[in-house]
Design an enzyme around this catalytic site. Structure first.
Site, mmCIF file in Angstrom:
data_model
loop_
_atom_site.group_PDB
_atom_site.id
_atom_site.type_symbol
_atom_site.label_atom_id
_atom_site.label_comp_id
_atom_site.label_asym_id
_atom_site.label_seq_id
_atom_site.Cartn_x
_atom_site.Cartn_y
_atom_site.Cartn_z
ATOM 1 C CE1 TYR A 50 -6.958 -28.206 17.153
ATOM 2 C CE2 TYR A 50 -4.974 -29.058 18.191
ATOM 3 C CZ TYR A 50 -5.580 -28.239 17.247
ATOM 4 O OH TYR A 50 -4.804 -27.445 16.430
ATOM 5 C CG ASP A 59 -12.239 -25.322 23.096
ATOM 6 O OD1 ASP A 59 -11.079 -25.686 22.796
ATOM 7 O OD2 ASP A 59 -12.990 -24.752 22.297
ATOM 8 C CE LYS A 95 -13.420 -25.633 14.973
ATOM 9 N NZ LYS A 95 -12.559 -26.040 13.860
#
Ligand code: KE4
Length: 433
Positions: free
Chosen positions: A145, A240, A268
């Site tokens: 994702y 990623d 994050k």
């Protein structure tokens, strides 16, 4: 059964004005049923719901809260920054300071650009890869994702997978016509694709350690082929690390694995709980980004001074007092406890872990990719989730997510997770699946 009546009332109220009552489907409890908690506050390793129930927080805001909640250094930095203004729309030194910390931590990153979310960072990295190479094809892997980017929202993981919508309505076929989806940990599939159209591939994007199908580590062979084939065909290798960056090591998964991608996507942790994303990598590639080059990307709140202050405080703390060995040790204790608990309860399960990221999959099949992850018994996971909640341990509300330990936890908290899991797995085993 804990009293959660105030959360239930709050959720009813939210659904009156917010679709599904949440601002992200990952929080919707769609896969586990019941009503999402409404959090009143958080502190250290704990969340507290509106009814005052404490929960040991194994989500950590889906990764950012590696230091735990309300870390004094972060609170103090944000309080100081906000008194100097919230947003300028003009450069401030905090942007350069955080950029220097990121560049200093990750050798493959020579230049970095800040945005406001991991999605925005992934989207910009895709545009940059296409702009820098003049090619169109992007390769991703089923179950990975990268945020809700149209061109990457195919066979996506996280809540797209959790809620069974891996390919979302609203994404026109044209948006994904140049997206290729392969199987994670499948070097042959990668070789076949490059043999067929390697000269059209702009970039290959992946989670170097996957959190979004649940935790799935890469094989060495897969990583070696990724690097060999992208280099041979002039395609960009894009890691990623929104979830793994500054999580698995100070230099991220690429430090732990000894890899060197061409571009890296962050999010994050680099915002310390505030909205920050970033993409960075080889200077010759990054210099295609406007205004240094022609590839457009912009953002009102990019490099926001308050968010930068939180990110700087977080990375400085991680650099000053690296928690990684202790997090790995606590992870090993949780792993031993949960493996023992599953065996003791006669529950067929797989446990995947890298450092402080882990997932207990309810399947007899080793989980190495999207298809094997989906052999999991999600109904049994849901019962385990609620059994743990009732014992004050808040797991990610999906079989297809990774749990996170934080540096605010101690060995006693790891033991608490294992004890709660022992009782919960016993209870789950006694129910019919
Ligand atoms: P955000 O746009 O949510 O900041 O980042 C998207 C993203 C990109 N790449 C990876 C590897 C990610 O894990 C994410 C976001 N992760 C999910 C949880 N697995 C965020 C939770 C949510 O969507 O609410």
């Amino acid at each position: 059964m804990l009293n959660r009546s105030q959360s239930e009332a709050a959720f009813r109220r939210a659904r009156g004005v917010i679709p599904g009552g949440v601002n992200s489907p990952a929080r919707a409890f769609g896969a586990v049923g019941g009503t999402p908690l409404t959090v009143a506050r958080a502190d250290g390793p704990y969340l507290y719901d509106l009814d005052g129930n404490p929960y040991l927080d194994l989500i950590g805001s889906w990764g950012p809260m590696i230091l735990g909640h309300c870390h004094p250094a972060v609170v103090e930095a944000v309080e100081r920054a906000v008194r100097n203004g919230s947003s300028y729309g003009a450069p401030c030194e905090a942007e350069t300071e955080l950029a220097e910390l990121v560049v200093g931590a990750v050798p493959s990153v020579e230049l970095v650009r800040f945005v406001s979310s991991g999605t925005e960072a992934a989207m910009s990295a895709v545009r940059l890869a296409r702009g820098a190479t003049g090619r169109d094809v992007i390769v991703k892997f089923a179950g990975c994702y990268h945020g809700h980017v149209d061109s990457l929202l195919v066979s996506a993981g996280s809540s797209a997978l959790t809620l069974g919508v891996p390919t979302s309505p609203g994404v026109p076929k044209g948006c994904t016509a140049d997206t290729r989806v392969l199987r994670y940990n499948d070097p042959q599939g990668l070789a076949d694709l490059f043999a067929a159209e390697g000269d059209r591939v702009a970039g290959v994007m992946l989670e170097p350690v996957v959190g979004n199908m649940g935790l799935v580590p890469p094989t060495g062979e897969f990583r070696a082929e990724l690097r060999r084939l992208t280099r041979k065909h002039g395609a960009l290798l894009i890691y990623d690390e929104v979830m793994t960056g500054f999580r698995l090591a100070y230099g991220g998964a690429q430090e732990l694995l000894g890899d060197s991608p061409d571009l890296t996507v962050f999010g994050k942790i680099i915002g310390g709980g505030y909205p920050v994303g970033a993409y960075g990598g080889r200077a010759d590639v990054m210099r295609h980004i406007m205004p240094a080059g022609p590839v457009f990307q912009a953002g009102t709140l990019s490099g926001n001074p308050v968010a930068m202050a939180a990110g700087i405080a977080t990375l400085r703390e991680l650099k000053r007092n690296p928690p990684y060995e202790r997090l790995d040790r606590m992870g090993a204790a949780v792993e031993a406890g949960l493996r023992q608990a599953a065996a003791g309860a006669g529950v067929s399960a797989q446990f995947n872990r890298v450092g402080s990221m882990w997932t207990l999959f309810f399947t007899p099949t080793p989980v190495t990719d999207y298809d094997t992850a989906r052999t999991s018994d999600t109904k049994r996971f849901a019962r385990f989730f609620w059994a743990m909640m009732d014992r004050g341990v808040y797991l990610p509300c999906s079989q297809f997510e990774a749990a996170f330990l934080s540096a605010a936890m101690t060995d006693a908290h790891a033991a608490e997770v294992a004890a709660a899991a022992r009782a919960s797995l016993q209870a789950v085993a006694e129910e019919r699946s």
